[in-house]
Write an enzyme that holds these catalytic residues in place. Structure first.
Site, PDB file in Angstrom:
ATOM      1  CG  ASN A  27      41.888  25.859  47.366  1.00  0.00           C
ATOM      2  OD1 ASN A  27      42.167  24.692  47.202  1.00  0.00           O
ATOM      3  ND2 ASN A  27      41.979  26.422  48.194  1.00  0.00           N
ATOM      4  CG  MET A  84      43.627  37.104  56.317  1.00  0.00           C
ATOM      5  SD  MET A  84      42.954  38.624  57.125  1.00  0.00           S
ATOM      6  CE  MET A  84      41.272  38.460  56.431  1.00  0.00           C
ATOM      7  CG  HIS A 108      34.705  35.976  50.162  1.00  0.00           C
ATOM      8  ND1 HIS A 108      33.444  35.950  50.622  1.00  0.00           N
ATOM      9  CD2 HIS A 108      35.528  35.868  51.122  1.00  0.00           C
ATOM     10  CE1 HIS A 108      33.437  36.110  51.866  1.00  0.00           C
ATOM     11  NE2 HIS A 108      34.646  35.978  52.393  1.00  0.00           N
ATOM     12  CG  ASP A 191      31.408  32.491  51.471  1.00  0.00           C
ATOM     13  OD1 ASP A 191      31.273  31.573  50.658  1.00  0.00           O
ATOM     14  OD2 ASP A 191      32.611  32.376  51.637  1.00  0.00           O
TER      15      ASP A 191
HETATM   16  N1  LIG Z   1      38.692  27.956  48.195  1.00  0.00           N
HETATM   17  C1  LIG Z   1      37.564  28.188  47.678  1.00  0.00           C
HETATM   18  O1  LIG Z   1      37.074  27.084  47.196  1.00  0.00           O
HETATM   19  C2  LIG Z   1      36.927  29.427  47.454  1.00  0.00           C
HETATM   20  C3  LIG Z   1      35.607  29.218  47.149  1.00  0.00           C
HETATM   21  C4  LIG Z   1      34.944  30.488  46.731  1.00  0.00           C
HETATM   22  C5  LIG Z   1      35.598  31.774  46.928  1.00  0.00           C
HETATM   23  N2  LIG Z   1      36.878  31.425  47.464  1.00  0.00           N
HETATM   24  C6  LIG Z   1      37.487  32.911  47.544  1.00  0.00           C
HETATM   25  O2  LIG Z   1      38.512  33.057  46.675  1.00  0.00           O
HETATM   26  C7  LIG Z   1      39.532  33.635  46.976  1.00  0.00           C
HETATM   27  C8  LIG Z   1      40.853  32.938  46.587  1.00  0.00           C
HETATM   28  O3  LIG Z   1      40.773  31.765  47.785  1.00  0.00           O
HETATM   29  P1  LIG Z   1      41.655  30.304  47.427  1.00  0.00           P
HETATM   30  O4  LIG Z   1      41.137  29.559  48.584  1.00  0.00           O
HETATM   31  O5  LIG Z   1      41.612  29.913  46.011  1.00  0.00           O
HETATM   32  O6  LIG Z   1      43.076  30.871  47.866  1.00  0.00           O
HETATM   33  P2  LIG Z   1      44.352  29.939  48.256  1.00  0.00           P
HETATM   34  O7  LIG Z   1      44.673  29.823  49.230  1.00  0.00           O
HETATM   35  O8  LIG Z   1      44.253  28.513  47.300  1.00  0.00           O
HETATM   36  O9  LIG Z   1      45.293  30.816  47.216  1.00  0.00           O
HETATM   37  C9  LIG Z   1      46.592  30.292  47.083  1.00  0.00           C
HETATM   38  C10 LIG Z   1      47.172  31.353  45.902  1.00  0.00           C
HETATM   39  O10 LIG Z   1      47.525  32.562  46.390  1.00  0.00           O
HETATM   40  C11 LIG Z   1      48.970  32.532  46.262  1.00  0.00           C
HETATM   41  N3  LIG Z   1      49.292  33.446  47.554  1.00  0.00           N
HETATM   42  C12 LIG Z   1      49.526  32.835  48.689  1.00  0.00           C
HETATM   43  N4  LIG Z   1      49.906  33.984  49.708  1.00  0.00           N
HETATM   44  C13 LIG Z   1      50.369  35.011  48.665  1.00  0.00           C
HETATM   45  C14 LIG Z   1      51.001  36.291  49.041  1.00  0.00           C
HETATM   46  N5  LIG Z   1      51.315  36.645  50.254  1.00  0.00           N
HETATM   47  N6  LIG Z   1      50.988  37.059  47.752  1.00  0.00           N
HETATM   48  C15 LIG Z   1      50.607  36.573  46.709  1.00  0.00           C
HETATM   49  N7  LIG Z   1      50.053  35.535  46.540  1.00  0.00           N
HETATM   50  C16 LIG Z   1      49.951  34.743  47.505  1.00  0.00           C
HETATM   51  C17 LIG Z   1      49.661  31.298  46.087  1.00  0.00           C
HETATM   52  O11 LIG Z   1      51.005  31.220  45.777  1.00  0.00           O
HETATM   53  C18 LIG Z   1      48.521  30.548  45.599  1.00  0.00           C
HETATM   54  O12 LIG Z   1      48.908  30.615  44.044  1.00  0.00           O
HETATM   55  C19 LIG Z   1      39.374  34.287  48.416  1.00  0.00           C
HETATM   56  O13 LIG Z   1      38.733  35.463  48.192  1.00  0.00           O
HETATM   57  C20 LIG Z   1      38.293  33.257  48.793  1.00  0.00           C
HETATM   58  O14 LIG Z   1      37.597  33.497  49.665  1.00  0.00           O
HETATM   59  C21 LIG Z   1      37.641  30.641  47.612  1.00  0.00           C
HETATM   60  C1  LIG Z   2      34.509  26.770  49.617  1.00  0.00           C
HETATM   61  C2  LIG Z   2      33.934  27.605  50.609  1.00  0.00           C
HETATM   62  C3  LIG Z   2      33.885  26.961  51.983  1.00  0.00           C
HETATM   63  O1  LIG Z   2      32.443  27.767  50.100  1.00  0.00           O
HETATM   64  C4  LIG Z   2      34.286  29.020  50.565  1.00  0.00           C
HETATM   65  O2  LIG Z   2      33.603  29.729  50.961  1.00  0.00           O
HETATM   66  C5  LIG Z   2      35.825  29.226  50.925  1.00  0.00           C
HETATM   67  O3  LIG Z   2      35.975  30.190  51.977  1.00  0.00           O
HETATM   68  O4  LIG Z   2      36.689  28.244  50.942  1.00  0.00           O
HETATM   69 MG   LIG Z   3      34.175  31.516  51.786  1.00  0.00          MG
HETATM   70 MG   LIG Z   4      31.634  29.677  50.026  1.00  0.00          MG
END
Ligand SMILES: NC(=O)c1ccc[n+]([C@@H]2O[C@H](COP(=O)([O-])OP(=O)(O)OC[C@H]3O[C@@H](n4cnc5c(N)ncnc54)[C@H](O)[C@@H]3O)[C@@H](O)[C@H]2O)c1
Ligand SMILES: CC(C)(O)[C@@H](O)C(=O)O
Ligand SMILES: [Mg+2]
Ligand SMILES: [Mg+2]
Length: 332
Positions: A27, A84, A108, A191
């Site tokens: 993401n 995680m 995060h 968050d």
């Molecule tokens: N999803 C969001 O829009 C969002 C928004 C703000 C902050 N965040 C933060 O950003 C960070 C990433 O979240 P995300 O939702 O983008 O993650 P995600 O679930 O989309 O991550 C997927 C990526 O991580 C890799 N991955 C999965 N398992 C793995 C493992 N065991 N070892 C190594 N790589 C692995 C996958 O290959 C893939 O490239 C987190 O800290 C989250 O809290 C996310």
């Molecule tokens: C997109 C969100 C919900 O704001 C983020 O905090 C996440 O953990 O995916």
């Molecule tokens: Mg979050």
């Molecule tokens: Mg958020």
């Protein structure tokens, strides 16, 4: 008053000659890697294995490498893998391979705030946390905008951590909007609270409860779906553009009166007490403990929850209405 930074307060200079490893291409990872590259920065994508993310990164013109190889070259290491997973990747792949003094960057604060990762004292540790989903971070950037973000500094041996956090925020487009300075504690707790009580949990359960109530009363599911789920986007879009005041102007006086009275009857003090309980569980670390335990058991609650939703009447109804919804979308 919150301290807010915009484009003129941030410069790419502190990171323009640095090698930036983006770990993860999901993401946020994909959005950050593309935005940082389009901002002229030197990005390398680090991944665990040659799976779907790898293929996507190659398709987007990157040459991904394995995590440890990205880490070895990097001056700045950005964790964009699931919360995680971060501590294991840190322990096994990052810590043994990172250059001394390389920066550790998070989107995060979970792993730092709950002390799951203990970074070396020689590293700057900071955060750029977009306040929106990854796909939107990319979409807004390509259209000349940016999703607002929070920045925070946890460790600052170089004395330059904030400038670098702002540079990354600029690189992903966040300073085009505005970036608020915070702490790892405030970002992590707010968050989690937001996604649990409103954005993900609250809104979804509010819509589902309303939908099910109408269906139980014998109304057609299709009518209930349009009323309690589909129209939400249109109402929230108006709130996004014009605030609650603008939204209330856009609806009938009947809706205003019903909304202002029955809204408070349904979302009452009891609900607020439960919100406080949710906040307390986050602040005490109990939610983090529970989530870690769930993850260690193979995330059964997530799996069951997703399956239940996928098969729910709401989703079945959405699938039946999909063509109508698609046909109705604006064409430009
Ligand atoms: N999803 C969001 O829009 C969002 C928004 C703000 C902050 N965040 C933060 O950003 C960070 C990433 O979240 P995300 O939702 O983008 O993650 P995600 O679930 O989309 O991550 C997927 C990526 O991580 C890799 N991955 C999965 N398992 C793995 C493992 N065991 N070892 C190594 N790589 C692995 C996958 O290959 C893939 O490239 C987190 O800290 C989250 O809290 C996310
Ligand atoms: C997109 C969100 C919900 O704001 C983020 O905090 C996440 O953990 O995916
Ligand atoms: Mg979050
Ligand atoms: Mg958020």
């Amino acid at each position: 008053m919150a301290k807010i930074y915009t484009d003129q307060d941030a410069s790419l200079d502190p990171i323009k000659d640095k090698k930036i490893a983006v770990l993860g291409y999901g993401n946020q990872g994909r959005a950050w890697a593309l935005n940082l590259r389009d901002s002229g920065l030197n990005v390398i994508v680090g991944l665990e294995r040659e799976g779907n993310s790898w293929k996507q990164a190659v398709q987007d013109g990157f040459q991904p490498v394995h995590t440890e190889d990205a880490v070895k070259q990097a001056d700045i290491i950005i964790f964009l893998i699931p919360d995680m997973v971060q501590r294991y990747v840190y322990r096994e792949k990052v810590q043994p391979n990172m250059k001394e003094g390389a920066d550790l960057v998070f989107a995060h604060g979970f792993n730092i705030h709950y002390k799951l990762i203990d970074p070396p004292s020689t590293s700057d540790v900071y955060m750029v946390a977009p306040k929106g989903p990854g796909a939107t971070v990319r979409d807004f950037y390509t259209k000349g905008g940016g999703v607002p973000a929070l920045v925070a500094v946890q460790q600052n041996p170089s004395g330059k951590a904030l400038e670098k956090a702002l540079a990354i925020a600029k690189g992903i487009g966040a300073t085009r909007a505005g970036v608020i300075e915070t702490t790892f504690k405030e970002e992590t707790e707010t968050d989690l609270f937001g996604e649990q009580t409103t954005l993900v949990g609250g809104v979804m359960e509010l819509m589902r409860s309303a939908f099910r109530t109408l269906v139980e009363l014998g109304y057609q599911p299709e009518v209930a779906y349009f009323e309690t789920i589909n129209e939400m986007k249109m109402i929230v879009d108006i709130i996004y553009e014009k605030g609650f005041t603008g939204m209330l102007k856009a609806v009938s006086d009947t809706a205003k009166y019903g909304g202002l009275t029955v809204g408070k009857f349904v979302i009452n003090e009891e609900v607020r007490k439960r919100m406080l309980e949710a906040a307390e569980k986050i602040r005490s670390g109990k939610f983090a403990e529970e989530w870690i335990e769930e993850y260690n058991r193979g995330s059964p609650t997530i799996k069951e929850g997703l399956e239940e939703i996928e098969n729910s009447l709401e989703e079945q109804t959405r699938r039946r209405l999909k063509e109508i919804i698609e046909r109705g979308k604006p064409k430009s």
